[in-house]
Write an enzyme that holds these catalytic residues in place. Sequence first.
Site, mmCIF file in Angstrom:
data_model
loop_
_atom_site.group_PDB
_atom_site.id
_atom_site.type_symbol
_atom_site.label_atom_id
_atom_site.label_comp_id
_atom_site.label_asym_id
_atom_site.label_seq_id
_atom_site.Cartn_x
_atom_site.Cartn_y
_atom_site.Cartn_z
ATOM 1 N N GLU A 177 59.608 157.129 26.295
ATOM 2 C CA GLU A 177 59.045 157.675 27.527
ATOM 3 C C GLU A 177 59.876 158.837 28.060
ATOM 4 O O GLU A 177 61.069 158.924 27.815
ATOM 5 C CB GLU A 177 58.981 156.565 28.591
ATOM 6 C CG GLU A 177 58.001 155.476 28.205
ATOM 7 C CD GLU A 177 57.874 154.376 29.259
ATOM 8 O OE1 GLU A 177 56.741 153.949 29.495
ATOM 9 O OE2 GLU A 177 58.890 153.947 29.819
ATOM 10 N N CYS A 202 63.251 163.976 32.846
ATOM 11 C CA CYS A 202 64.194 162.956 32.421
ATOM 12 C C CYS A 202 63.801 162.532 31.007
ATOM 13 O O CYS A 202 62.710 162.028 30.805
ATOM 14 C CB CYS A 202 64.090 161.791 33.404
ATOM 15 S SG CYS A 202 65.025 160.344 32.913
ATOM 16 N N CYS A 214 68.223 150.426 23.908
ATOM 17 C CA CYS A 214 69.611 150.701 24.292
ATOM 18 C C CYS A 214 70.443 149.449 24.063
ATOM 19 O O CYS A 214 70.026 148.355 24.410
ATOM 20 C CB CYS A 214 69.684 151.107 25.766
ATOM 21 S SG CYS A 214 71.364 151.502 26.300
ATOM 22 N N CYS A 253 72.970 146.613 30.153
ATOM 23 C CA CYS A 253 73.300 146.464 31.572
ATOM 24 C C CYS A 253 72.314 145.467 32.186
ATOM 25 O O CYS A 253 71.113 145.512 31.896
ATOM 26 C CB CYS A 253 73.226 147.805 32.285
ATOM 27 S SG CYS A 253 74.337 149.003 31.528
ATOM 28 N N CYS A 305 68.930 146.665 34.035
ATOM 29 C CA CYS A 305 68.160 147.818 33.540
ATOM 30 C C CYS A 305 67.067 147.397 32.571
ATOM 31 O O CYS A 305 67.309 146.657 31.627
ATOM 32 C CB CYS A 305 69.106 148.788 32.854
ATOM 33 S SG CYS A 305 68.255 150.153 32.038
ATOM 34 N N CYS A 319 64.129 155.474 37.420
ATOM 35 C CA CYS A 319 65.316 155.156 36.619
ATOM 36 C C CYS A 319 65.339 153.681 36.297
ATOM 37 O O CYS A 319 65.127 152.845 37.167
ATOM 38 C CB CYS A 319 66.603 155.392 37.391
ATOM 39 S SG CYS A 319 66.701 156.948 38.175
HETATM 40 N N1 SAH Z 1 72.365 155.095 29.678
HETATM 41 C C1 SAH Z 1 72.720 156.088 30.591
HETATM 42 C C2 SAH Z 1 71.578 156.964 31.024
HETATM 43 C C3 SAH Z 1 70.267 156.300 31.279
HETATM 44 S S1 SAH Z 1 70.182 155.218 32.672
HETATM 45 C C4 SAH Z 1 73.419 155.487 31.800
HETATM 46 O O1 SAH Z 1 73.395 154.272 31.938
HETATM 47 O O2 SAH Z 1 74.003 156.248 32.562
HETATM 48 C C5 SAH Z 1 70.144 156.360 34.031
HETATM 49 C C6 SAH Z 1 70.611 155.762 35.347
HETATM 50 O O3 SAH Z 1 69.683 154.839 35.887
HETATM 51 C C7 SAH Z 1 71.918 155.019 35.229
HETATM 52 O O4 SAH Z 1 72.776 155.347 36.290
HETATM 53 C C8 SAH Z 1 71.446 153.586 35.324
HETATM 54 O O5 SAH Z 1 72.470 152.718 35.699
HETATM 55 C C9 SAH Z 1 70.364 153.698 36.351
HETATM 56 N N2 SAH Z 1 69.463 152.547 36.388
HETATM 57 C C10 SAH Z 1 69.242 151.635 35.437
HETATM 58 N N3 SAH Z 1 68.335 150.733 35.855
HETATM 59 C C11 SAH Z 1 67.987 151.093 37.103
HETATM 60 C C12 SAH Z 1 67.061 150.580 38.056
HETATM 61 N N4 SAH Z 1 66.306 149.537 37.775
HETATM 62 N N5 SAH Z 1 66.959 151.212 39.239
HETATM 63 C C13 SAH Z 1 67.681 152.315 39.502
HETATM 64 N N6 SAH Z 1 68.547 152.862 38.641
HETATM 65 C C14 SAH Z 1 68.699 152.258 37.456
HETATM 66 FE FE1 SF4 Z 2 71.384 151.487 28.611
HETATM 67 FE FE2 SF4 Z 2 70.132 151.010 30.896
HETATM 68 FE FE3 SF4 Z 2 72.729 150.525 30.707
HETATM 69 FE FE4 SF4 Z 2 71.869 153.078 30.744
HETATM 70 S S1 SF4 Z 2 71.701 151.579 32.411
HETATM 71 S S2 SF4 Z 2 73.385 152.166 29.367
HETATM 72 S S3 SF4 Z 2 69.922 152.835 29.630
HETATM 73 S S4 SF4 Z 2 71.096 149.471 29.561
#
Ligand code: SAH
Ligand code: SF4
Length: 342
Positions: free
Chosen positions: A89, A102, A109, A113, A116, A330
């Site tokens: 996406e 974006c 991934c 986290c 996420c 995000c």
């Molecule tokens: N993997 C990279 C980039 C993609 S995630 C990273 O983690 O930085 C981009 C951003 O969105 C990151 O700061 C991540 O922590 C945040 N993010 C992830 N899940 C989210 C959510 N459900 N709501 C808001 N931000 C989120």
């Molecule tokens: Fe991966 Fe989501 Fe963590 Fe970014 S925030 S590193 S996309 S699991």
Amino acid sequence: MTNIYDLTRDELISWLEERKIKSFKAIQIYEWLYIHRVKSFEEMTNLKKELIEELKANFTIEELSVVVKQESQTALKYLFKLSDDNSIEAVVMKHDYGISVCVSSQIGCNMGCAFCESGRLKKIRDLLPGEIVGQLMKIEEDAKIKINSVVIMGIGEPFDNYDNIIRFLKIINDPKGMAIGARHITVSTSGLVPKIREFAEFPLQINLALSLHAPNDLLRNKIMKINKVYNIDTLIDAIQYYIAKTNRRVTIEYVMLNGINDSKECAYELVKLLKGMNVYVNLIPYNETSHLEFKKSSQKRKDEFFEILNKNGITVTVRREFGCAIDAACGQLRALGGAHKE
Ligand code: SAH
Ligand code: SF4
């Protein structure tokens, strides 16, 4: 065969030179691809027939196909299909000052986290530079827009796909390529320390954002597994090194999770951690996902947190919420593996 969109201009020049072809042909080929946007080598009419044949024998001009497009007032979400049937996406955001996109960097991934959605699917594979460039090219064509800025904040951890991301950055920044200014490009990482250090040596003035999300190891270990590999001390050292090397301000991303990392104590701890560093904090409203244990912080807690940072000399902004209505925000993006269809 190789997708020609995978090649930086220097890589294309090397390919030409191996065949004793003048390097300026790379500029012509780039212009056909990125300015005229041709879909076949035959359309490159200022190239000799032999060169066209040689290109055809070695490369394809690969495009992504749009599977689904969803639109809200300020955002557009694309689901693309790749040549191996995996899907990824990308999200278009319309700001007053221009259009930003974006992009995803991997299919799934591995960082896992806890909050996420993108990490729900384990990494199937890295994206090639041409597949990331392809997201931008297809969006410009389909939505009839010119992209002003790019954030690598979609699905995937860009620094877990470092070499391809570097090639992607060179291609889109190339004045003969998509010509997107380095200052209009942001890479966000969950904190792969060796790659942050390596990125400090990269000559382009790309913005770096760090997903910190917690002011101490106890808490960060709970929500970001990567912290068990590179803890906050090592991370802050790497960021300090990056700032010293590049003289550039780093964005610290901090997603506001209700009752988890949004207390006043956390805010004071964050102040202590970041005091004196050339950073600014971007507070991210949490977009709720299928990880039901995480909820967004209340406005009151966000305001209090903001004020503590602000009053204590930390520059802080709040990220505007985009695309919630279409799950395009995000951390709400998901990859669909060809073999893992739900
Ligand atoms: N993997 C990279 C980039 C993609 S995630 C990273 O983690 O930085 C981009 C951003 O969105 C990151 O700061 C991540 O922590 C945040 N993010 C992830 N899940 C989210 C959510 N459900 N709501 C808001 N931000 C989120
Ligand atoms: Fe991966 Fe989501 Fe963590 Fe970014 S925030 S590193 S996309 S699991």
